[in-house]
Design an enzyme around this catalytic site. Structure first.
Site, PDB file in Angstrom:
ATOM      1  N   ILE A  21     -29.419  -6.404  41.370  1.00  0.00           N
ATOM      2  CA  ILE A  21     -28.921  -7.765  41.188  1.00  0.00           C
ATOM      3  C   ILE A  21     -27.717  -7.703  40.244  1.00  0.00           C
ATOM      4  O   ILE A  21     -27.842  -7.212  39.120  1.00  0.00           O
ATOM      5  CB  ILE A  21     -29.990  -8.689  40.570  1.00  0.00           C
ATOM      6  CG1 ILE A  21     -31.285  -8.682  41.372  1.00  0.00           C
ATOM      7  CG2 ILE A  21     -29.453 -10.115  40.442  1.00  0.00           C
ATOM      8  CD1 ILE A  21     -32.437  -9.410  40.682  1.00  0.00           C
ATOM      9  N   ASP A  53     -31.212  -5.613  37.142  1.00  0.00           N
ATOM     10  CA  ASP A  53     -30.053  -6.502  37.178  1.00  0.00           C
ATOM     11  C   ASP A  53     -29.050  -6.046  36.131  1.00  0.00           C
ATOM     12  O   ASP A  53     -29.426  -5.520  35.078  1.00  0.00           O
ATOM     13  CB  ASP A  53     -30.472  -7.951  36.907  1.00  0.00           C
ATOM     14  CG  ASP A  53     -31.045  -8.146  35.510  1.00  0.00           C
ATOM     15  OD1 ASP A  53     -30.343  -8.702  34.649  1.00  0.00           O
ATOM     16  OD2 ASP A  53     -32.190  -7.714  35.275  1.00  0.00           O
ATOM     17  N   SER A  54     -27.767  -6.236  36.422  1.00  0.00           N
ATOM     18  CA  SER A  54     -26.691  -5.941  35.486  1.00  0.00           C
ATOM     19  C   SER A  54     -26.782  -4.494  35.001  1.00  0.00           C
ATOM     20  O   SER A  54     -26.762  -3.564  35.810  1.00  0.00           O
ATOM     21  CB  SER A  54     -26.725  -6.948  34.341  1.00  0.00           C
ATOM     22  OG  SER A  54     -25.520  -6.967  33.623  1.00  0.00           O
ATOM     23  N   ALA A  55     -26.921  -4.264  33.690  1.00  0.00           N
ATOM     24  CA  ALA A  55     -27.067  -2.899  33.198  1.00  0.00           C
ATOM     25  C   ALA A  55     -28.311  -2.227  33.772  1.00  0.00           C
ATOM     26  O   ALA A  55     -28.325  -1.012  33.991  1.00  0.00           O
ATOM     27  CB  ALA A  55     -27.122  -2.890  31.682  1.00  0.00           C
TER      28      ALA A  55
END
Length: 298
Positions: free
Chosen positions: A172, A144-146
């Protein structure tokens, strides 16, 4: 989104806003660990701490999981925060939905360990996993994200080196553009409770050395040659400043003839499946991802 979803999401928003934003890196890390692990994992999950090629990791297994299938997970946190602990509830429930073991990766974080430390750790873990005898076609990589950006950096490197790649990817709320050019950074700034342009700029400065090209495909995979990557599921909330990072990535992958599925979840916030214990929309997103992963890890 039904009334129950709105009520549950408002409760998560209230929890996130219950304390002032932390300032220092150690404080930010402690806060993300706190809000990410506010609800414990299920009692039937078995955890096992391990290391692969010197990188701390954690196996998790739910009842009935296929030991030959693995979901490798890279946590979010802007390359500077987040941990195995902060994402444990999300990762373990994702493994349940996928019917697979999970391997959560505790890669090194900036600013103490700037780029390419996280990518080096991801590559080490992948190599270590294959040395254990796992079939790459039975391995999914997610984040998710990074962690989503790190997932894409990993598979780019594997493709360029003509190495075996995972069977599929799950992203995500991926952070894919460290040049911060997405329109949604401004358009969604009033509804996103977690991610702002100013915060992202701080993370970029911490992650990259002075003078490093922020459009480098290994740090901003939106600008990469995406051909030849595995089938990918992208999930993003409509109330995210990083919405454009996901939608533009999906368009670029589609243009590169990648089998990509984009899900935009109305009103959801950044990385909302983290709070699946009290957010039904989080559980539904994980269930959808589990179906995607099961269909491709055969």
């Amino acid at each position: 989104m039904n009334g129950k979803d709105i009520e549950e999401l408002n409760a998560v928003r209230a929890m996130l806003g219950s304390k002032p934003r932390p300032v220092g890196w150690s404080e930010r890390r402690a806060r993300l660990d706190e809000v990410g692990s506010v609800w414990p994992i299920a009692e039937d999950i078995v955890l096992e701490a391990t290391t692969l090629a010197g990188v701390p990791c954690e196996w998790s297994t739910s009842p009935g999981a296929d030991a030959a299938r693995v979901l490798v997970y890279f946590h979010g946190g802007g390359y500077c925060s987040g941990s195995i602990a902060s994402h444990r509830r999300l990762v373990t429930e994702a493994g349940r939905a996928a019917g697979a073991r999970t391997l959560a990766v505790g890669y090194r974080r900036a600013p103490e360990h700037p780029y390419p430390a996280a990518l080096d750790d991801a590559l080490s873990v992948w190599t270590g996993l294959l040395r254990l005898g796992f079939d790459p076609a039975q391995v999914a990589v997610a984040g998710d994200s990074a962690g989503g950006g790190l997932t894409l950096a990993l598979v780019q490197h594997l493709r360029t080196a003509s190495q075996l790649m995972p069977g599929c990817l799950w992203l995500i709320s991926p952070w894919t553009d460290l040049t911060l050019s997405g329109v949604s950074l401004a358009a969604k700034s009033t509804v996103d409770p977690l991610i702002s342009r100013h915060y992202l700029a701080e993370l970029v400065d911490a992650y990259l050395s002075v003078g490093h090209d922020r459009a480098d495909p290994l740090v901003s995979p939106l600008f990469a040659n995406l051909s030849g990557l595995p089938p990918t599921l992208i999930q993003v909330g409509s109330d995210e400043t990083l919405l454009d990072d996901a939608t533009r990535l999906a368009a670029a992958m589609g243009a590169a003839d990648i089998a990509v599925t984009l899900e935009i979840w109305p009103h959801m916030i950044h990385a909302w499946p983290l709070w699946n214990a009290r957010l039904d929309a989080g559980r539904r997103a994980i269930a959808a991802a589990g179906a995607f992963l099961q269909a491709r890890l055969k």
